[in-house]
Design an enzyme around this catalytic site. Structure first.
Site, mmCIF file in Angstrom:
data_model
loop_
_atom_site.group_PDB
_atom_site.id
_atom_site.type_symbol
_atom_site.label_atom_id
_atom_site.label_comp_id
_atom_site.label_asym_id
_atom_site.label_seq_id
_atom_site.Cartn_x
_atom_site.Cartn_y
_atom_site.Cartn_z
ATOM 1 N N GLY A 46 -23.133 27.640 -49.328
ATOM 2 C CA GLY A 46 -21.840 27.721 -48.669
ATOM 3 C C GLY A 46 -20.733 27.610 -49.694
ATOM 4 N N GLN A 51 -12.210 25.485 -52.658
ATOM 5 C CA GLN A 51 -13.054 25.246 -53.841
ATOM 6 C C GLN A 51 -12.789 26.272 -54.941
ATOM 7 O OE1 GLN A 51 -16.790 24.917 -51.241
ATOM 8 N NE2 GLN A 51 -17.240 23.480 -52.891
ATOM 9 N N CYS A 94 -22.676 19.450 -53.075
ATOM 10 C CA CYS A 94 -21.408 20.185 -53.029
ATOM 11 C C CYS A 94 -21.148 20.762 -54.413
ATOM 12 C CB CYS A 94 -20.272 19.248 -52.629
ATOM 13 S SG CYS A 94 -18.668 20.086 -52.505
ATOM 14 N N LEU A 95 -20.794 22.041 -54.462
ATOM 15 C CA LEU A 95 -20.544 22.673 -55.756
ATOM 16 C C LEU A 95 -19.328 22.054 -56.448
ATOM 17 C CD1 LEU A 95 -21.276 26.344 -54.625
ATOM 18 C CD2 LEU A 95 -22.798 24.809 -55.910
ATOM 19 N N HIS A 136 -19.851 21.142 -43.063
ATOM 20 C CA HIS A 136 -19.455 20.733 -44.423
ATOM 21 C C HIS A 136 -18.326 21.645 -44.927
ATOM 22 C CE1 HIS A 136 -20.701 19.634 -48.761
ATOM 23 N NE2 HIS A 136 -19.909 20.682 -48.931
ATOM 24 N N GLU A 137 -18.473 22.964 -44.683
ATOM 25 C CA GLU A 137 -17.452 23.912 -45.177
ATOM 26 C C GLU A 137 -16.143 23.774 -44.382
ATOM 27 O OE1 GLU A 137 -18.138 25.024 -47.915
ATOM 28 O OE2 GLU A 137 -20.311 24.797 -47.849
ATOM 29 N N HIS A 140 -14.091 21.045 -45.716
ATOM 30 C CA HIS A 140 -13.315 21.394 -46.919
ATOM 31 C C HIS A 140 -11.928 21.916 -46.542
ATOM 32 C CE1 HIS A 140 -15.806 20.962 -50.490
ATOM 33 N NE2 HIS A 140 -16.837 21.581 -49.928
#
Ligand code: K1U
Ligand code: ZN
Length: 177
Positions: A46, A51, A94-95, A136-137, A140
């Site tokens: 994702g 991000q 998480c990236l 999760h996305e 963000h």
């Protein structure tokens, strides 16, 4: 398509509340394509626009494994319109918080309304890893990271380690700012 740099914490851009997309036009489609390329390259399952430094309500997701056919989803203005009472726990990564993981509890099933790449309003139901990833996305887009769902002690430890790692990678920039 272009691969975009991914912002890592701590960074104020990851704490911003993103603005809704008015229409999915060529500019937003380009952003969706670039985000998918960036996500596959990372690799991740994702990615949310903040991000990559864009404070717009756009996310991409693909939970297909490397041996499976890709199943990309690109969504503008995604919102949870129903969530199950049943909860599920997944170990999340998480990236933007590289090499840190923690168990997070979220609704096990959700119904999502979003605008797709053709500017059509759609709804979908998600469960399992897909439900976790989409939530999760969407977090963000509100400036919320998975560490905001865990204990303050663990969150502060992770953010302190990432802050130190960032400082040691860019000592001149960190000292100047
Ligand atoms: O938002 C992100 O930074 C992407 C994140 C999404 C996510 C992972 C796990 C639970 C919830 C949300 C990631 O993709 S982290 C990398 C990852 O999970 C992964 C990478 C390669 C193969 C499989 C998974
Ligand atoms: Zn993330």
């Amino acid at each position: 398509m272009a691969k975009l740099p991914i912002i890592t914490a701590p960074d104020a851009r990851l704490k911003a509340r993103c603005t809704p997309v008015e229409k999915v036009d060529d500019e937003i489609r380009r952003l969706m394509d670039d985000m998918l390329e960036t996500m596959y390259d990372a690799p991740g399952i994702g990615l949310a626009a903040p991000q990559v430094g864009v404070t717009k309500r756009v996310i991409v997701v693909d939970i297909a494994g490397s041996d499976d056919k890709p199943a990309p989803l690109a969504m503008a203005n995604p919102e949870v319109i129903w969530a199950s009472e049943e909860m599920a726990v997944y170990e999340e990564g998480c990236l933007s918080l590289p090499e840190h993981y923690a168990e997070v509890e979220r609704p096990a099933k959700v119904r999502i309304r979003y605008i797709d790449g053709q500017n059509e309003i759609r709804e979908m139901e998600a469960e399992g890893l897909l439900a976790t990833c989409v939530q999760h996305e969407i977090d963000h887009l509100e400036g919320t990271l998975f560490v905001d769902h865990i204990s303050r002690l663990k969150r502060d430890m992770i953010l302190r380690k990432l802050g130190k790692a960032k400082k040691s990678q860019q000592p001149a920039l960190a000292d100047a700012g």
